[in-house]
Design a protein around this motif. Structure first.
Motif, mmCIF file in Angstrom:
data_model
loop_
_atom_site.group_PDB
_atom_site.id
_atom_site.type_symbol
_atom_site.label_atom_id
_atom_site.label_comp_id
_atom_site.label_asym_id
_atom_site.label_seq_id
_atom_site.Cartn_x
_atom_site.Cartn_y
_atom_site.Cartn_z
ATOM 1 N N TYR A 36 61.857 39.793 -28.547
ATOM 2 C CA TYR A 36 60.699 39.632 -29.421
ATOM 3 C C TYR A 36 60.310 38.174 -29.642
ATOM 4 O O TYR A 36 59.286 37.900 -30.258
ATOM 5 N N GLY A 37 61.126 37.257 -29.188
ATOM 6 C CA GLY A 37 60.806 35.847 -29.332
ATOM 7 C C GLY A 37 61.200 35.245 -30.665
ATOM 8 O O GLY A 37 60.989 34.048 -30.884
ATOM 9 N N ALA A 38 61.761 36.036 -31.568
ATOM 10 C CA ALA A 38 62.140 35.515 -32.884
ATOM 11 C C ALA A 38 63.127 36.477 -33.540
ATOM 12 O O ALA A 38 63.274 37.637 -33.122
ATOM 13 N N PHE A 39 63.804 35.955 -34.580
ATOM 14 C CA PHE A 39 64.710 36.777 -35.394
ATOM 15 C C PHE A 39 64.401 36.424 -36.843
ATOM 16 O O PHE A 39 64.853 35.423 -37.378
ATOM 17 N N THR A 40 63.571 37.246 -37.461
ATOM 18 C CA THR A 40 63.017 36.946 -38.775
ATOM 19 C C THR A 40 64.016 37.283 -39.879
ATOM 20 O O THR A 40 65.004 38.007 -39.649
ATOM 21 N N GLN B 250 60.973 49.195 -34.385
ATOM 22 C CA GLN B 250 59.713 49.724 -33.875
ATOM 23 C C GLN B 250 59.084 50.738 -34.830
ATOM 24 O O GLN B 250 57.852 50.810 -34.959
ATOM 25 N N LEU B 251 59.927 51.518 -35.508
ATOM 26 C CA LEU B 251 59.434 52.602 -36.365
ATOM 27 C C LEU B 251 59.439 52.254 -37.842
ATOM 28 O O LEU B 251 59.118 53.093 -38.679
ATOM 29 N N ALA B 252 59.801 50.989 -38.162
ATOM 30 C CA ALA B 252 59.833 50.525 -39.557
ATOM 31 C C ALA B 252 60.721 51.427 -40.413
ATOM 32 O O ALA B 252 60.334 51.894 -41.490
ATOM 33 N N ILE B 253 61.943 51.635 -39.933
ATOM 34 C CA ILE B 253 62.921 52.459 -40.642
ATOM 35 C C ILE B 253 64.091 51.571 -41.053
ATOM 36 O O ILE B 253 64.571 50.762 -40.258
ATOM 37 N N ASP B 254 64.546 51.718 -42.304
ATOM 38 C CA ASP B 254 65.785 51.066 -42.708
ATOM 39 C C ASP B 254 66.756 52.142 -43.173
ATOM 40 O O ASP B 254 66.455 53.338 -43.123
ATOM 41 N N THR B 255 67.935 51.722 -43.623
ATOM 42 C CA THR B 255 68.962 52.705 -43.955
ATOM 43 C C THR B 255 68.660 53.491 -45.214
ATOM 44 O O THR B 255 69.360 54.461 -45.522
ATOM 45 N N ARG B 256 67.617 53.102 -45.946
ATOM 46 C CA ARG B 256 67.213 53.866 -47.142
ATOM 47 C C ARG B 256 66.076 54.831 -46.831
ATOM 48 O O ARG B 256 65.677 55.605 -47.694
ATOM 49 N N ASP B 257 65.547 54.774 -45.629
ATOM 50 C CA ASP B 257 64.442 55.636 -45.228
ATOM 51 C C ASP B 257 64.947 57.078 -45.062
ATOM 52 O O ASP B 257 66.053 57.302 -44.568
ATOM 53 N N SER C 257 62.428 44.289 -22.262
ATOM 54 C CA SER C 257 61.164 44.337 -22.995
ATOM 55 C C SER C 257 61.476 44.964 -24.339
ATOM 56 O O SER C 257 62.527 45.552 -24.543
ATOM 57 N N SER C 258 60.539 44.854 -25.266
ATOM 58 C CA SER C 258 60.806 45.388 -26.600
ATOM 59 C C SER C 258 60.924 46.904 -26.598
ATOM 60 O O SER C 258 61.405 47.489 -27.543
#
Length: 330
Positions: free
Chosen positions: A257-261, A304-311, A12-13
């Protein structure tokens, strides 16, 4: 498909930390090694550092072929016999003592019933190779026993004809342990010493495909005996590079998630680059480098937390999922 690196399957996600069985990025080299092992009846020995995908191949092959699956994680206390059967001497002795005391009391009563003899079969627990060789006798067929398949929930949906056995981290065992498996693996039979029962691998409809597959993994913490290595098909797996990490992530994201955007692709590429940098830094400091499973943990958390490596939170997330306050390796 290309690549060589499986990972843990996200069912699951919110639960990515489960061993893969339906996700594995196969390569032609791995596929050939599996086919050679099946054709020759030899165990497939997988070498490589933690996180290179060794332990995940066996459940994937079992899932892909619809075969039964068994595993045993080796420790320093594991003996070769544990892969075949175990016998509970302590419980047998305790029951005998209780039975003896009860029989003495019953003998004093005129209406005492004859004591039921203890059966050695009741104290035997089949190991993974027994279940793979002959699941009917392992379950107690013909002996009045009802033993439960240790992977019953999984295997009740699988064909009874084929099986895959994972012997994980065999290098953790005593050096004599691998050689003790040579005869039962080579001859496909063994004797249960306490009961005199002979266990033989039973022919099945899957024998045209090899019948069963034993996959053995080693982190090479200890050298394996040459006699054992000669009896195996040996394949070395390498840790995934950035492109393979992206392919692994795509397979898992499509499942979870059913997709890879495009955003997922960008995040994965950033995180793959960060993982490789972190691996290099960890090795330089004598620390254990993070593996593919930890890469997926970090990736799912970032999504899930909307974090990237610049966060600003990235450094803390990296410590939580990749570095984990690691201590230098001994």
């Amino acid at each position: 498909m290309s690549g060589e690196d499986p990972t843990l399957e996200p069912r699951s996600s919110h639960s990515p930390d489960l061993r893969a069985d339906s996700v594995y990025i196969m390569s032609e080299r791995i596929d050939l090694a599996v086919k050679v092992a099946l054709a020759t009846g030899r165990p497939l020995l997988l070498r490589g550092e933690p996180g290179s995908g060794k332990s995940s191949l066996a459940p994937y092959i079992a899932h892909d072929r619809g075969w039964r699956y068994y595993e045993h994680v080796v420790t320093s206390r594991t003996a070769g016999k544990d892969l075949l059967w175990t016998y509970d001497h302590v419980r047998r002795l305790s029951d005998a003592q209780v039975r003896g005391a009860g029989a003495a009391a019953a003998a004093a009563a005129a209406a005492a019933e004859p004591a039921v003899e203890l059966r050695d079969e009741d104290y035997v627990t089949p190991g993974p190779l027994w279940w793979a060789f002959d699941p009917r006798s392992a379950a107690g067929d013909g002996t009045g026993l009802r033993r439960v398949d240790p992977f019953e929930d999984l295997n009740e949906r699988r064909s009874p004809d084929g099986s895959v056995v994972l012997i994980d981290e065999i290098d953790k065992a005593d050096p004599d342990m691998p050689n003790s498996l040579l005869v039962p693996l080579g001859s496909e039979w063994f004797l249960v010493q306490e009961t005199g029962q002979v266990i033989r691998r039973q022919p099945t409809a899957a024998d045209a495909e090899g019948g069963y597959l034993v996959i053995i993994t080693t982190n090479e913490e200890r050298e394996l005996p040459q006699a054992f290595l000669r009896r195996c098909v040996v394949l070395a797996l390498e840790a995934p590079d950035a492109p393979r990490l992206v392919r692994i992530a795509e397979a898992h994201f499509r499942l979870a998630y059913g997709a890879f955007t495009p955003d997922d692709q960008s995040l994965t590429e950033e995180l793959a680059a960060a993982l490789l940098t972190t691996r290099a830094q960890a090795r330089d400091k004598g620390m254990r480098p993070p593996n593919t499973a930890e890469f997926l943990d970090a990736l799912h958390a970032c999504k899930q937390l909307a974090i990237d490596t610049r966060d600003p939170r990235w450094e803390q997330l990296k410590e939580l999922t990749l570095l984990k306050s690691q201590q230098p390796e001994a």
